[in-house]
Design a protein around this motif. Sequence first.
Motif, PDB file in Angstrom:
ATOM      1  N   ILE A 356      63.825  53.291  83.351  1.00  7.99           N
ATOM      2  CA  ILE A 356      62.617  53.422  82.522  1.00  7.99           C
ATOM      3  C   ILE A 356      61.997  51.596  82.408  1.00  7.99           C
ATOM      4  N   PRO A 357      61.404  51.240  82.694  1.00 10.03           N
ATOM      5  CA  PRO A 357      60.606  49.960  82.408  1.00 10.03           C
ATOM      6  C   PRO A 357      59.826  49.174  81.545  1.00 10.03           C
ATOM      7  N   ASN A 358      60.537  48.356  81.002  1.00 11.20           N
ATOM      8  CA  ASN A 358      59.969  47.776  79.404  1.00 11.20           C
ATOM      9  C   ASN A 358      58.088  47.269  79.868  1.00 11.20           C
ATOM     10  N   LYS A 359      57.546  47.601  79.153  1.00  8.66           N
ATOM     11  CA  LYS A 359      55.904  47.849  79.437  1.00  8.66           C
ATOM     12  C   LYS A 359      55.043  47.016  77.922  1.00  8.66           C
ATOM     13  N   MET A 360      56.173  46.331  77.017  1.00  7.86           N
ATOM     14  CA  MET A 360      55.315  46.190  75.873  1.00  7.86           C
ATOM     15  C   MET A 360      55.390  44.571  76.139  1.00  7.86           C
ATOM     16  N   TYR A 361      55.033  44.189  75.790  1.00  6.60           N
ATOM     17  CA  TYR A 361      54.711  42.626  76.023  1.00  6.60           C
ATOM     18  C   TYR A 361      55.155  41.753  75.127  1.00  6.60           C
ATOM     19  N   GLN A 362      56.132  41.481  75.498  1.00  2.00           N
ATOM     20  CA  GLN A 362      56.716  40.367  74.827  1.00  2.00           C
ATOM     21  C   GLN A 362      56.594  38.912  74.056  1.00  2.00           C
ATOM     22  N   GLY A 363      55.744  38.688  74.525  1.00  2.00           N
ATOM     23  CA  GLY A 363      54.896  36.982  73.874  1.00  2.00           C
ATOM     24  C   GLY A 363      55.351  36.243  74.054  1.00  2.00           C
ATOM     25  N   SER A 364      55.101  34.691  74.286  1.00  2.00           N
ATOM     26  CA  SER A 364      56.333  33.478  74.175  1.00  2.00           C
ATOM     27  C   SER A 364      55.661  32.592  73.117  1.00  2.00           C
ATOM     28  N   LEU A 365      54.901  32.712  72.235  1.00  2.00           N
ATOM     29  CA  LEU A 365      54.982  32.090  71.011  1.00  2.00           C
ATOM     30  C   LEU A 365      56.051  31.875  70.753  1.00  2.00           C
ATOM     31  N   THR A 366      56.159  30.087  69.154  1.00  2.00           N
ATOM     32  CA  THR A 366      56.917  30.863  68.317  1.00  2.00           C
ATOM     33  C   THR A 366      57.093  30.819  67.186  1.00  2.00           C
ATOM     34  N   VAL A 367      57.522  31.829  66.627  1.00  2.00           N
ATOM     35  CA  VAL A 367      57.641  31.964  65.440  1.00  2.00           C
ATOM     36  C   VAL A 367      56.991  30.917  64.495  1.00  2.00           C
ATOM     37  N   GLU A 368      56.543  30.351  63.542  1.00  2.00           N
ATOM     38  CA  GLU A 368      56.892  28.877  62.920  1.00  2.00           C
ATOM     39  C   GLU A 368      57.658  29.472  61.749  1.00  2.00           C
ATOM     40  N   LYS A 369      59.021  28.370  61.717  1.00  2.00           N
ATOM     41  CA  LYS A 369      59.523  28.903  60.453  1.00  2.00           C
ATOM     42  C   LYS A 369      59.329  27.687  58.929  1.00  2.00           C
ATOM     43  N   ARG A 370      58.604  28.560  58.274  1.00  2.00           N
ATOM     44  CA  ARG A 370      57.553  28.143  57.492  1.00  2.00           C
ATOM     45  C   ARG A 370      58.506  28.878  55.788  1.00  2.00           C
ATOM     46  N   ARG A 371      59.009  27.209  54.888  1.00  2.00           N
ATOM     47  CA  ARG A 371      59.986  27.329  54.092  1.00  2.00           C
ATOM     48  C   ARG A 371      58.874  28.595  52.807  1.00  2.00           C
ATOM     49  N   ASP A 372      57.644  27.958  52.791  1.00  2.00           N
ATOM     50  CA  ASP A 372      57.076  28.071  51.935  1.00  2.00           C
ATOM     51  C   ASP A 372      56.931  30.273  52.345  1.00  2.00           C
ATOM     52  N   ARG A 373      56.892  30.600  53.692  1.00  2.00           N
ATOM     53  CA  ARG A 373      57.288  31.789  53.105  1.00  2.00           C
ATOM     54  C   ARG A 373      55.550  32.309  53.167  1.00  2.00           C
ATOM     55  N   LYS A 374      55.052  31.777  53.778  1.00  2.00           N
ATOM     56  CA  LYS A 374      53.214  32.122  53.618  1.00  2.00           C
ATOM     57  C   LYS A 374      53.109  32.773  55.091  1.00  2.00           C
ATOM     58  N   TYR A 375      52.995  33.639  55.342  1.00  2.00           N
ATOM     59  CA  TYR A 375      52.481  33.812  56.591  1.00  2.00           C
ATOM     60  C   TYR A 375      51.904  35.815  56.246  1.00  2.00           C
ATOM     61  N   HIS A 376      50.448  34.896  56.847  1.00  2.00           N
ATOM     62  CA  HIS A 376      49.413  36.062  56.526  1.00  2.00           C
ATOM     63  C   HIS A 376      48.918  37.044  57.674  1.00  2.00           C
ATOM     64  N   VAL A 377      49.288  38.217  56.793  1.00  2.00           N
ATOM     65  CA  VAL A 377      49.040  38.989  57.813  1.00  2.00           C
ATOM     66  C   VAL A 377      47.765  40.432  57.969  1.00  2.00           C
ATOM     67  N   GLU A 378      47.111  40.579  59.187  1.00  2.00           N
ATOM     68  CA  GLU A 378      46.017  41.159  59.283  1.00  2.00           C
ATOM     69  C   GLU A 378      46.263  42.191  60.437  1.00  2.00           C
ATOM     70  N   PHE A 379      45.454  44.265  59.137  1.00  2.00           N
ATOM     71  CA  PHE A 379      44.628  44.811  60.316  1.00  2.00           C
ATOM     72  C   PHE A 379      43.918  44.529  60.391  1.00  2.00           C
ATOM     73  N   ARG A 380      43.087  44.723  61.810  1.00  2.00           N
ATOM     74  CA  ARG A 380      42.288  44.489  62.055  1.00  2.00           C
ATOM     75  C   ARG A 380      41.849  45.596  63.312  1.00  2.00           C
ATOM     76  N   ASN A 381      41.016  46.304  62.232  1.00  2.00           N
ATOM     77  CA  ASN A 381      40.309  47.720  63.328  1.00  2.00           C
ATOM     78  C   ASN A 381      41.127  48.358  63.819  1.00  2.00           C
ATOM     79  N   VAL A 382      42.640  48.846  63.299  1.00  2.00           N
ATOM     80  CA  VAL A 382      44.013  49.211  63.983  1.00  2.00           C
ATOM     81  C   VAL A 382      43.934  50.869  63.852  1.00  2.00           C
ATOM     82  N   SER A 383      43.779  51.208  65.214  1.00  2.00           N
ATOM     83  CA  SER A 383      43.806  52.691  65.374  1.00  2.00           C
ATOM     84  C   SER A 383      45.122  53.280  66.225  1.00  2.00           C
TER      85      SER A 383
END
Length: 623
Positions: A356-383
Amino acid sequence: MKNKKQASWKTVFRMNHRALTVFYRRYPGAVISRFCSVIWNSLTPYVGIYLSALVIEELAGERNAARLQMLVLVNLLAAAVVALGSAFFEKWKGTQNAGIMLKMEHICAEKLFGMDYVDVDSTQTAEYLSAIRQNYSVGWGLYRVILGYEELCSALFTLLGGISLTITLFTSRVPETAGTYTLLNHPIFVVIIIGVMLAITYLAPVLANKGERYWAISAGNLQLANRLFGFYGFRGYQREIATDMRIYRQDRICALCFRENKAKTFGSKSLMAKYGRGPMGLYKAGSAAVSMIFTGVVYGFVCLKALGGAFGLGAVTQYVASITKVSVGVANMVSAWGSMQNNTAFLEPVFAFLDIPNKMYQGSLTVEKRRDRKYHVEFRNVSFRYPGSDTYALRNVNMKFEIGKRLAVVGMNGSGKTTFIKLLCRLYDPTEGEILLNGIDIRKYNYREYMDIFSVVFQDFRLLGLKLGENVASRVDYDRERVLDCLEKAGFSERLAELTDGIDTYLYKDFAADGVDLSGGEAQKVAIARALYKDAPFIILDEPTAALDPIAEAEIYSKFDEIAGDKTAIYISHRLSSCKFCDEIVVFHEGEVIQQGTHAALLDDTNGKYYELWNAQAQYYTD
């Protein structure tokens, strides 16, 4: 049943070789120890056969006391060496192969842990796993591959050893003065005897394999039958359903659906029973009968040559024993290959699962380690549609998370709340639209790093039969003070004080006789403590107080700000009284966000869904 086409030699070798490689890469010691043990056990019997023949030959001949004494001592020494070697290899093999079935399960577990969640959650994967487990529980699949190669190796070395002691049987000549016995010297007669022996030796395992073939061609039915047996046959062993089994007499359903139905796959009136009474039984009986014919031919040929004077009594014992082992070697080789050929049908679900292949793209960008925990998340026209479904579970969801705020997600069953959380955690990818983290599509981030910013208590959470501290920390080495702090924040302090071993107390009785059983509410508090210990910027609680009593629930709510701290908290609940503790409320209905606002604002909208849900619950608490 329509017979399944038998696999070609090339296919059999390719599939079995791949299966052995899969096992060897993870457990090389288990494979090597088996092969070393089988080679030793295949060759060493010939030492005894050869030395015993020398002793008998001396006793039947000159009876030289000194030579007899030496031969007996050599026999004893050889027997001691063989016994020590056998004990060593058996111990090594036993140690390396301990828990062989768990090793098979580990291979599947490794694949599951590295698989896209969308595939882990699919029905097809569940069917593959069920077939794999049922097959190797009755000796087919991966386990049969190891046995097959072991039998093949044993047969090969048994054959080689036997041939080395049997060659002189055919080269030893009857004296010309033996009269009609000299016919045994004729090359044509020797060729005929060898041909008859080989034909009989080959025919016996071929017949046996033809009988065994009926298991392979019935693989589909057998897998279903084993699944049914695994389901109905072991209901009584499961503690979590023991009360229902007794109150509703569900044992009668199990008996009716499996044990009492004689037409089921393994019943007395089943197709397999008909095979057993018919062709499968006849092939097996024919195989046994042919084997006996071989024994008669061997004894006849050896005895005739001995009567003719070709060799003495000691050689008779050597040839009878060794040529019988040659026959066993050839028969086992053919049988092992046939078994491996039949096993290919049971390897198909193994490779279908592993491939069974892994089809989900794993990505390569590093998630910024923020001490202030300020991570903005937005859903944009998600279905989103679940795989294989034409119906949208979510439709055109647009939403932004305010950092450090408390968000409540409410709605009726099936409205899309849990699906929304699975998309946020990237267990699934949206069918349409995108989810952004700090303005970047979350699919571009390193998958593991992205998941690390979430702590989640799912509705169907599970605790392990390990120590309490290990359950909270999800590791063996952990900060004990931090575990205690998280348990206190989750409201588990009073129960913890009752535990003799504190956070070293084992949960449940899987691995400890004095393990502690937790109530549903207590387990839920431990799960909340586990989410707190991870200390991720986002904490998501999916029905976190569903199993708590009203007092414990009020305690959790009153400490909610302390529990969440500076984290962005998302709270899913059917108990709308909890929403008053949140900064904002999102109302889902039929996969869409239909309302969003504060508790007071939404309650003012008397035509809104939130007002309807609130009053549906409030009527039971007010006059």
